[in-house]
Design a protein around this motif. Sequence first.
Motif, PDB file in Angstrom:
ATOM      1  N   LYS A   1      94.542  56.018  -7.705  1.00  0.00           N
ATOM      2  CA  LYS A   1      93.163  56.321  -7.818  1.00  0.00           C
ATOM      3  C   LYS A   1      92.000  56.851  -8.708  1.00  0.00           C
ATOM      4  O   LYS A   1      90.965  56.906  -8.163  1.00  0.00           O
ATOM      5  N   PHE A   2      93.180  56.261 -10.267  1.00  0.00           N
ATOM      6  CA  PHE A   2      91.986  55.666 -11.231  1.00  0.00           C
ATOM      7  C   PHE A   2      90.502  55.094 -11.241  1.00  0.00           C
ATOM      8  O   PHE A   2      89.625  55.265 -10.981  1.00  0.00           O
ATOM      9  N   GLY A   3      90.670  53.811 -10.815  1.00  0.00           N
ATOM     10  CA  GLY A   3      89.710  52.958 -10.311  1.00  0.00           C
ATOM     11  C   GLY A   3      89.349  53.380  -8.964  1.00  0.00           C
ATOM     12  O   GLY A   3      88.149  53.210  -9.126  1.00  0.00           O
ATOM     13  N   THR A   4      89.492  53.655  -8.668  1.00  0.00           N
ATOM     14  CA  THR A   4      88.156  54.720  -7.330  1.00  0.00           C
ATOM     15  C   THR A   4      87.358  55.697  -7.257  1.00  0.00           C
ATOM     16  O   THR A   4      86.852  55.581  -7.051  1.00  0.00           O
ATOM     17  N   SER A   5      88.032  56.023  -8.184  1.00  0.00           N
ATOM     18  CA  SER A   5      87.401  57.391  -8.508  1.00  0.00           C
ATOM     19  C   SER A   5      86.344  57.132  -9.853  1.00  0.00           C
ATOM     20  O   SER A   5      85.159  57.438 -10.052  1.00  0.00           O
ATOM     21  N   ASN A   6      86.690  55.825 -10.381  1.00  0.00           N
ATOM     22  CA  ASN A   6      85.311  54.758 -11.633  1.00  0.00           C
ATOM     23  C   ASN A   6      84.335  54.743 -11.219  1.00  0.00           C
ATOM     24  O   ASN A   6      82.985  55.020 -11.270  1.00  0.00           O
ATOM     25  N   LEU A   7      84.379  54.090 -10.058  1.00  0.00           N
ATOM     26  CA  LEU A   7      83.974  53.002  -9.408  1.00  0.00           C
ATOM     27  C   LEU A   7      82.574  53.520  -8.206  1.00  0.00           C
ATOM     28  O   LEU A   7      81.636  53.656  -8.042  1.00  0.00           O
ATOM     29  N   SER A   8      83.573  55.372  -7.563  1.00  0.00           N
ATOM     30  CA  SER A   8      82.778  56.065  -7.674  1.00  0.00           C
ATOM     31  C   SER A   8      81.504  56.455  -8.176  1.00  0.00           C
ATOM     32  O   SER A   8      79.870  57.403  -7.790  1.00  0.00           O
ATOM     33  N   LYS A   9      82.200  57.355  -9.513  1.00  0.00           N
ATOM     34  CA  LYS A   9      81.433  58.356 -10.789  1.00  0.00           C
ATOM     35  C   LYS A   9      79.957  56.451 -10.655  1.00  0.00           C
ATOM     36  O   LYS A   9      78.969  57.295 -11.037  1.00  0.00           O
TER      37      LYS A   9
END
Length: 370
Positions: A359-367
């Motif tokens: 979740k953390f990695g995906t949210s960083n990529l989305s940002k």
Amino acid sequence: MAKSGYNASFLLLLSMFLILLTFSNVVEMADRYWITFLVVLFCLVGAFDASAGDADPLYRACFGQCKETGCAGETCFAHCNTPLDGSSSDANWYLKEHLYLWLKQANCLNDCQYHCMLQREKERATNGFGPVKYHGKWPFKRVFGLQEPVSVAFSALNLAMHLHGWLSFFTLIYYKLRSEADEKTCYDYTCLWHIYAFFSINSWLWSAVFHSRDLDFTEKLDYSSAVALLGFSLILSVLRSFSVKNEATRVLVGAPLLAFTVTHILYLNNYQMDYGWNMKVCVVIAVSQLLIWSIWAGISRHPSRWKLWTVVVGGGLAMLLEIYDFPPYQGLVDAHALWHATTIPLTYIWWSFIKDDAKFGTSNLSKKVE
């Protein structure tokens, strides 16, 4: 014996290092404590003793006689009396197959070891002596033919926890974190965690089989699976901690570690099952991942680092059961079995951390995209 040794070294060192990280700055303190860890490591490696039971002359005499006659004292085994060259008068074809004869011989030797051990332990108890280990293991009572029934049960539960964790990770990645328009997942380490799940499930599967019946091939499969899991876990820790996302770079980093792991497994299976050397190799691999994961958790300030630390500290405390080993209570539950029990909830927390990292990695990529 060797397996419990490197497991104990791994988690005890892991807990010690994370406690230091909690109360100090990671970068400044890491170099300062290298000497401490090396001293503790050598003390732990030297703490493990060879088995006294299988060196007992009376046990060896009983075992030698049983191999020749098929009888351990007054206890005889029918499957030890069948000629091992396949010259049976029975017409059943499978009685003459090499695989069947090999399994029969292996089971015969195992039964000889078990019953000679029981007889020797009765004699020792009569003379006021406590139990000792035979071939690196405490004397256990078989239940429904299972050599270590409690360890088998806990190994199966660990397998179930890894399977549950992987399935929940699979659901998260492919059904919750990916939109219908995406052709692939946004988390860069999905494939690596899938492979990790396979090695984990495979390792606990053969752990359950090995604890159910200690034969030569089950021992090799158990040890080989454990080494394979440790080796790939080290590769995974390097790739995740250093955020290696390029496939060519991953191959360049992972190839030497993979080659070493495969070579060690081939050495154990085809040259010599050296328990002492295997323990040292596994301790080095485990301590390497310990340092990598611990330093990364402190430097990266991962939002779910507390879960990683919970696994580390909890596992380190549980490893006291491995260091301060004791004979099985009522011939069923020993320190190693209890350690298997403690890894069940820790496995759940570990997979929870893996999902949080996704979740953390995906949210960083989305940002970054926004």
